[in-house]
Design an enzyme around this catalytic site. Sequence first.
Site, mmCIF file in Angstrom:
data_model
loop_
_atom_site.group_PDB
_atom_site.id
_atom_site.type_symbol
_atom_site.label_atom_id
_atom_site.label_comp_id
_atom_site.label_asym_id
_atom_site.label_seq_id
_atom_site.Cartn_x
_atom_site.Cartn_y
_atom_site.Cartn_z
ATOM 1 N N SER A 53 21.343 15.733 96.595
ATOM 2 C CA SER A 53 22.480 16.632 96.792
ATOM 3 C C SER A 53 23.237 16.397 98.090
ATOM 4 O O SER A 53 24.396 16.794 98.211
ATOM 5 C CB SER A 53 22.008 18.094 96.743
ATOM 6 O OG SER A 53 20.988 18.324 97.705
ATOM 7 N N ASP A 342 24.328 26.738 102.928
ATOM 8 C CA ASP A 342 23.416 27.539 102.117
ATOM 9 C C ASP A 342 22.012 27.382 102.704
ATOM 10 O O ASP A 342 21.866 26.947 103.843
ATOM 11 C CB ASP A 342 23.495 27.157 100.626
ATOM 12 C CG ASP A 342 23.195 25.683 100.374
ATOM 13 O OD1 ASP A 342 22.523 25.041 101.203
ATOM 14 O OD2 ASP A 342 23.630 25.157 99.324
ATOM 15 N N HIS A 345 21.549 23.094 102.665
ATOM 16 C CA HIS A 345 22.539 22.079 103.038
ATOM 17 C C HIS A 345 23.372 22.493 104.256
ATOM 18 O O HIS A 345 23.831 23.634 104.335
ATOM 19 C CB HIS A 345 23.491 21.817 101.870
ATOM 20 C CG HIS A 345 22.787 21.481 100.591
ATOM 21 N ND1 HIS A 345 22.475 22.435 99.639
ATOM 22 C CD2 HIS A 345 22.325 20.301 100.132
ATOM 23 C CE1 HIS A 345 21.854 21.845 98.632
ATOM 24 N NE2 HIS A 345 21.742 20.553 98.901
#
Length: 367
Positions: A53, A342, A345
């Site tokens: 991600s 978040d 990240h």
Amino acid sequence: MESRSILPGAKQLATLHLLVVILSFCFCSQIQAFAVNRTSKPIVPAVILFGDSIVDPGNNNAIKTIVKCNFPPYGKDFIGHVPTGRFCNGKIPGDLIASSLGVKDTVPAYVGQKLGAEDLLTGVSFASGATGYDPLTPVIASAISMPDQLKLFAEYKEKIKEIAGEERANSIIAESLYVVCSGSDDLANTYFITPFRQAHYDVPSYVNLLIGYSSQFIQKLYQMGARKIAYVGLPPIGCLPSQRTLGGGPLRECVPIRNEAAMLYNSKINAEINRLGRIFKGTKLIYLDIYTIILDLVQRPSVYGFEVSNKGCCGTGAIEVSVLCNPKLPTCPDDSKYVFWDSYHPTEGAYRIIVDYLIQRYLKYLN
């Protein structure tokens, strides 16, 4: 008392005029040099990304997985305030690396996209949020595995041959920068959260398992033509907001065993990269240390202009990520004060500091 004129004489005016001319020449020279630098040929023709991600700009949008972020508040600070599938409030490392090298402003996702010739020729990302080197990791998350990302790369190579011809395509493949960024989900999720691996592996043996798969990936990428490979190490996983919540006790402190696992992996993969570098003649294979800069961001946020480093901006910041960070939740008033967007990240602001650190430290090894 004798009065004196404060106006400059002819000699002073001549000197002042000469000084202005010199300063103007220097200033114009600097502007010209800057302009040349901005318009000069990029260091590499393309930036191509593999991983999770951290470098997924939206590949997960096109696959059946719950690990998505193509909805607000993700993308609130991206171009046009659009949630593209980047796990961030704005740009992610792949974008910032490509921009820093003069290639392009953003690197698109490869999967499910109708990309033009220029986008393909200047690089794409095959990365998939929540994947890892451990074959079990993408199965748990329904993500694109690292071997499957290489299959997509093989398909991509054929596409650029059709666009540019075999000779130019081979040159692009050989000269491009390949960034590989994965492994965090293996430790943070597959090992420390699920029960599947802990029953059979202690931390050192699981790290050795990851090193084996990581090395296989690098070797296969080399066999497929990559000659400039930047391999990103693991961050201090135990200091990610979600890990602090899950394993850091009532005070949500950094989790030592998780950081130690990341450091062990980094030490071993760095040694393996050095070993492979001696075997792969004519290849620039470099290890990128992100552990140091991210730990410093967490421990000393104010040095970098941040105020909060123990939680994310989305929701409570303690556990929200992906679908748990959604339009129904509030976000912090000012995400520029947060290291993390978040619970997993970093924000674009933190990513910019991390990428600037990497460019300054490692760019010389790519020339």
